[in-house]
Scaffold this active site. Structure first.
Site, PDB file in Angstrom:
ATOM      1  CD  GLU A  73      -6.138   2.939   4.300  1.00 48.18           C
ATOM      2  OE1 GLU A  73      -5.334   2.224   4.926  1.00 48.18           O
ATOM      3  OE2 GLU A  73      -5.959   3.279   3.115  1.00 48.18           O
ATOM      4  NE  ARG A  74      -8.641   6.612   2.304  1.00 52.49           N
ATOM      5  CZ  ARG A  74      -7.920   7.689   2.027  1.00 52.49           C
ATOM      6  NH1 ARG A  74      -8.214   8.867   2.555  1.00 52.49           N
ATOM      7  NH2 ARG A  74      -6.876   7.591   1.238  1.00 52.49           N
ATOM      8  CG  ASN A 122      -3.769  -0.512   2.395  1.00 51.76           C
ATOM      9  OD1 ASN A 122      -3.562  -1.192   1.391  1.00 51.76           O
ATOM     10  ND2 ASN A 122      -4.396   0.648   2.352  1.00 51.76           N
ATOM     11  CE  LYS A 164      -4.679  -1.649  -1.734  1.00 50.19           C
ATOM     12  NZ  LYS A 164      -4.997  -0.398  -1.002  1.00 50.19           N
ATOM     13  CD  GLU A 174      -4.672   2.318  -3.653  1.00 52.32           C
ATOM     14  OE1 GLU A 174      -4.940   1.930  -2.507  1.00 52.32           O
ATOM     15  OE2 GLU A 174      -5.375   3.113  -4.285  1.00 52.32           O
ATOM     16  NE  ARG A 191     -10.332  -4.685  -1.741  1.00 53.43           N
ATOM     17  CZ  ARG A 191      -9.784  -3.473  -1.723  1.00 53.43           C
ATOM     18  NH1 ARG A 191      -8.472  -3.333  -1.678  1.00 53.43           N
ATOM     19  NH2 ARG A 191     -10.536  -2.403  -1.777  1.00 53.43           N
ATOM     20  NE  ARG A 207      -7.508   3.912  -9.905  1.00 49.03           N
ATOM     21  CZ  ARG A 207      -7.572   4.545  -8.752  1.00 49.03           C
ATOM     22  NH1 ARG A 207      -7.001   5.722  -8.610  1.00 49.03           N
ATOM     23  NH2 ARG A 207      -8.194   4.003  -7.724  1.00 49.03           N
ATOM     24  CE  LYS A 228     -11.735  -0.215  -4.129  1.00 51.34           C
ATOM     25  NZ  LYS A 228     -11.041   1.009  -3.696  1.00 51.34           N
ATOM     26  CG  ASP A 239     -10.871   4.347  -5.078  1.00 47.49           C
ATOM     27  OD1 ASP A 239     -11.600   3.561  -4.459  1.00 47.49           O
ATOM     28  OD2 ASP A 239      -9.830   4.833  -4.613  1.00 47.49           O
ATOM     29  CD  GLU A 258     -13.849  -3.399  -2.008  1.00 49.11           C
ATOM     30  OE1 GLU A 258     -13.211  -4.458  -2.208  1.00 49.11           O
ATOM     31  OE2 GLU A 258     -13.295  -2.320  -1.766  1.00 49.11           O
ATOM     32  CD  GLU A 296     -11.604   6.620   0.166  1.00 46.55           C
ATOM     33  OE1 GLU A 296     -11.991   5.446   0.167  1.00 46.55           O
ATOM     34  OE2 GLU A 296     -10.484   6.956  -0.249  1.00 46.55           O
TER      35      GLU A 296
HETATM   36  O1  GCW Z   1     -10.222   4.176  -2.107  1.00 44.71           O
HETATM   37  C1  GCW Z   1      -8.928   3.816  -1.888  1.00 44.71           C
HETATM   38  C2  GCW Z   1      -8.657   4.316  -0.535  1.00 44.71           C
HETATM   39  C3  GCW Z   1      -7.601   3.576   0.218  1.00 44.71           C
HETATM   40  C4  GCW Z   1      -7.940   2.094   0.163  1.00 44.71           C
HETATM   41  C5  GCW Z   1      -7.991   1.669  -1.297  1.00 44.71           C
HETATM   42  C6  GCW Z   1      -8.424   0.215  -1.438  1.00 44.71           C
HETATM   43  C7  GCW Z   1      -7.586   0.404   1.792  1.00 44.71           C
HETATM   44  O2  GCW Z   1      -8.344   5.680  -0.617  1.00 44.71           O
HETATM   45  O3  GCW Z   1      -7.596   4.043   1.531  1.00 44.71           O
HETATM   46  O4  GCW Z   1      -7.043   1.315   0.893  1.00 44.71           O
HETATM   47  O5  GCW Z   1      -8.914   2.439  -1.995  1.00 44.71           O
HETATM   48  O6  GCW Z   1      -9.600   0.008  -1.681  1.00 44.71           O
HETATM   49  O7  GCW Z   1      -7.623  -0.665  -1.322  1.00 44.71           O
END
Ligand code: GCW
Length: 797
Positions: free
Chosen positions: A131-132, A174, A251, A255, A288, A305, A329, A334, A356, A362
């Site tokens: 992912e990413r 995920n 996580k 999402e 997280r 958000r 983060k 994000d 993080e 990304e």
């Molecule tokens: O930045 C977003 C990403 C998702 C990612 C999510 C996260 C792993 O687009 O791909 O999922 O954050 O940090 O959980």
């Protein structure tokens, strides 16, 4: 010279072999004139008591000291670690200093890491996708299993250890449930074996619903005794195979991931259940704080958000078990090109914290754009939250130092894959810088850039200077042509997160809004009239962000909705700044090509060519970005560019205005991703009709001269379209024929895959006929946006 290792531990053996390998490769370059007769590697415990007293009293586990033996006749250099890992770090430090040409003949070096947690997170899936990730498939997994060939994993661990990284969380946050399967745990044990010789401990992401998903329980309520017992048993199973297992990353309630909220429980309840299972074995939980509702109501001016992490986690301060670390983060949204620092760092004083960051790019050009992230991370690390009105920098908070926490640190989402680790050679500066900053957040990004360039690209001073300069200019440039003034990366947030898509983040539940309308732009996050987010900071910072007049320009639109004519502290109006920054950013991207060209002949030719073609691509894509954002805001605001650039493109001839044979005019979505909102496609692709080409013809009406001819086209996945550029029926130059075989995101025409091909030195005179023939292939319809006639040498290429 002899290398003597006092112990027999695997990490010590790695250290010794690394030292010999490093010294051999440095020999003839900058190895010390007055080299030692021997180098002794040991931990404090392995030194005899006599020597211990002489050399060093006590060292923390990951700390090291490098010093010359007191006995002058010996010429012995001692590298002593507080642990095996510490001495390994000492070896890497010595090699780094030698590579930089430092004179070690008298030096004593003693260092310890600022933070206990220095981890990379991989978002690898069991099927081998990442992912990413922008560098090919997983080095860890394939087809639902751990890969047979773990050599790249060992090499990765070596790479990580060389910059002091001590943990690697190997799987995606995920889709984590299958990783607790017994077969998978056995596989992970092999991964841990491959990383252990480099002192890198393995961690994994877990799905909190695992007791139900794979354990067959009726519930995953973290307070249910059966759920607790399940986790205890699972963790014991892991430690039986991986005795130095580092812990779990979580996580949850985010999402679409399940979480404790389903049972009315808090993140602390979930974290503490896992922590209790891990504690007896020495493991930790990285929970997280990326927990938010992605079905927010866009029409609600109070919905925000950015508030989520603080709203949810601040009330839980002090409720987490000692081996839980809240992982936040760097910004409240994000990984955008610019965000304020997350207020949560100042909001947890009785909880261990980790920051993080994302190494994989990304929202930052996905390794196709050069963006050196250390300056951004450094701004966050140095940010003073003013908790209780005193100096409280983020680096002191996350290192644990300030609030007396024993744990804490930095986690970098790295996304390395089988394609040259990060895909792009210069992107490796980010992985390097991440490790260096987690070790010592006081290092200067420019110094790190020089270190990296010297060791990686070439140690010629001119090379180091040029590469470091490019790296340092790259984030500001990217911010300029994507999303300045705190607008965030203006990309399609529901899709690939790559090319321009200004409205893509509006009118949906994801909350990455910028609320641009006809009158103004920006999101009101003040306490007085907005969402109240500004009030989550300690008072001094909250006050600064509360008013537009005191908010720094580069965050203005993150905190305030202002008219386009609002004057920034720097003096320009917002709209003029938007125009200017996009032109400046694209011009800077073009400059990188010229900078790099000065290195021709000074560095490895393969590396030179690889990076050159990436920078050329970036320069072209920066123009796509520039034009999309500029024409979008020009149309929305109706305010012209004082400098007359917006909406006027000298030398540009639109595809939709050409004489077309076979090509059809189409609307591009979003409209701003194409010049004038339209493009042409060769329909035969869709109909599957055999091999037919289409053509577009323009009659040149400008002055006679020599030009570069740029063709802006769309390179879609799913086929390799062909193009030919002719003038009066003759090939326009040596590279007048090309194929669209780049791997750009998505299969529909838009800014993700709009790219340019430039034929240089084309001689034109009035009435010449310029023509492009496009041959579609598969699902690639050989689409064109425009051609541009540029005075020779003025194009980035
Ligand atoms: O930045 C977003 C990403 C998702 C990612 C999510 C996260 C792993 O687009 O791909 O999922 O954050 O940090 O959980």
């Amino acid at each position: 010279m002899r290398v003597e290792v006092l112990g027999q531990n695997r990490i010590e053996r790695s250290a010794a072999s690394e030292l010999m390998r490093g010294l051999r490769s440095l020999a003839g370059e900058s190895s010390p004139e007055v080299g030692p007769d021997s180098i002794v590697l040991a931990t404090v415990d392995e030194l005899g008591p006599e020597k211990r007293k002489l050399i060093v009293p006590a060292l923390e586990p990951d700390e090291f000291q490098i010093s010359w033996s007191r006995d002058q006749s010996l010429r012995e250099l001692d590298i002593v670690g507080g642990s095996h890992r510490g001495l390994l770090y000492g070896v890497f430090a010595l090699l780094r200093h030698l590579a930089e040409g430092a004179d070690m003949s008298r030096a004593v070096l003693r260092e310890r890491p600022a933070m206990a947690i220095r981890w990379v997170d991989q978002w690898d899936n069991a099927d081998g996708s990442i992912e990413r990730g922008y560098a090919g498939r997983s080095i860890f997994f394939e087809g639902g299993k751990v890969r047979e060939d773990l050599k790249p994993v060992a090499e990765y661990a070596r790479l990580l250890a060389s910059v002091g990284i001590n943990g690697c969380n190997v799987n995606n946050v995920n889709n984590a449930a299958p990783f607790l399967d017994s077969a998978m745990i056995r596989g992970l044990a092999k991964v841990a074996d491959a990383m252990r010789p480099w002192g890198v401990r393995v961690a994994m992401s877990v799905d909190v619903a695992s007791p139900q998903k794979i354990g067959g329980l009726a519930t995953y309520d973290p307070l249910d005794p059966a759920v607790k017992a399940w986790w205890n048993a699972k963790v014991s199973e892991i430690y039986a195979l991986i005795p130095d297992f580092a812990g779990f990353t979580v996580k949850a309630d985010s999402e679409g991931q399940p979480g404790p909220a389903s049972y009315g429980r808090t993140p602390a309840d979930a974290a503490n259940t896992l922590a209790a299972a891990l504690a007896p074995h020495g493991g930790v939980v990285l929970y997280r704080a990326f927990v938010y509702n992605h079905h927010l109501d866009w029409n609600d001016p109070k919905a925000d958000r950015a508030r989520a992490a603080y709203d949810i986690f601040h009330p839980l301060d002090g409720k987490f078990a000692p081996n839980v670390i809240v992982q936040t983060k760097e910004g409240p949204i994000d990984f955008q090109v610019r965000e304020p620092v997350s207020p949560l760092f100042g909001g947890l004083t009785e909880t261990s914290q980790a920051m993080e960051v994302q190494i994989t790019q990304e929202y930052m050009g996905q390794q196709r754009h050069l963006v050196y992230l250390a300056p951004m991370w450094k701004e966050v690390l140095d940010f003073d939250m003013r908790v209780d009105g005193r100096s409280t920098t983020v680096k002191e908070i996350i290192s644990g130092q300030l609030f007396h926490r024993t744990l804490g640190g930095m986690v970098g989402v790295s996304g390395v894959g089988r394609d040259g680790w990060l895909g792009s050679p210069l992107a490796m500066a980010n992985l390097y810088a991440f490790g260096r900053l987690a070790w010592d957040p006081n290092l200067a990004p420019e110094e790190i850039a020089r270190e990296w360039a010297g060791q990686t690209i070439g140690n010629d001073q001119e090379v180091v200077r040029t590469v470091a300069k490019m790296l340092m200019q790259s984030w500001p440039a990217y911010e300029d042509y994507t999303g300045p003034l705190g607008l965030q990366t203006l990309t399609d947030i529901a899709g690939s997160h790559y090319g321009p898509g200004i409205e893509g983040s509006e009118n949906n539940g994801w909350g990455q809004w910028h609320r641009a309308d006809r009158e103004g732009v920006g999101m009101d996050r003040s306490v007085a009239t907005g969402t109240g987010f500004a009030g989550q900071y300690p008072p001094e910072i909250a006050k600064e962000y509360e008013s537009a007049a005191t908010t720094p320009d580069d965050l203005l639109l993150f905190f305030h909705h202002v008219p386009y004519t609002y004057r920034l502290r720097g003096g320009k109006t917002v709209i003029q700044y938007l125009y200017d920054s996009h032109y400046a950013g694209a011009a800077q991207a073009a400059e990188f090509v010229h900078d790099w060209e000065t290195l021709k002949g000074r560095i490895d030719p393969e590396l030179y060519n690889n990076v050159l073609s990436r920078l050329e691509y970036q320069a072209g894509h920066a123009i796509v970005w520039r034009d999309a954002v500029v024409q979008y805001f020009l149309k929305l605001s109706g305010i012209p560019d004082e400098q007359g650039r917006a909406g006027h493109y000298p030398g540009r001839m639109e595809a939709e205005d050409a004489r077309l044979d076979g090509y059809q005019v189409v609307d591009v979505k979003p409209w701003e991703d194409a010049s004038g909102g339209k493009a042409i496609t060769c329909a035969s692709a869709a109909e599957g009709a055999a091999q037919r080409s289409c053509s577009a013809e323009w009659t040149y009406e400008g002055a006679a001269g020599r030009f570069d001819l740029a063709v802006q086209y769309f390179d879609l996945q799913g086929g390799v379209a062909k193009f030919v550029l002719t003038v009066n029926g003759q090939a326009a130059g040596a590279d007048a024929t090309w194929v669209a075989d780049a791997m750009l995101p998505t299969r529909r025409l838009h800014g993700d895959n709009s790219t340019r091909h430039v034929v240089e030195g084309v001689v034109l005179k009035p009435e010449d006929v310029i023509r492009v023939d496009g041959t579609p292939d598969g699902t690639d319809p050989a689409a064109l946006d425009y051609i541009e006639v540029i005075p020779a040498g003025k194009d980035p290429h």
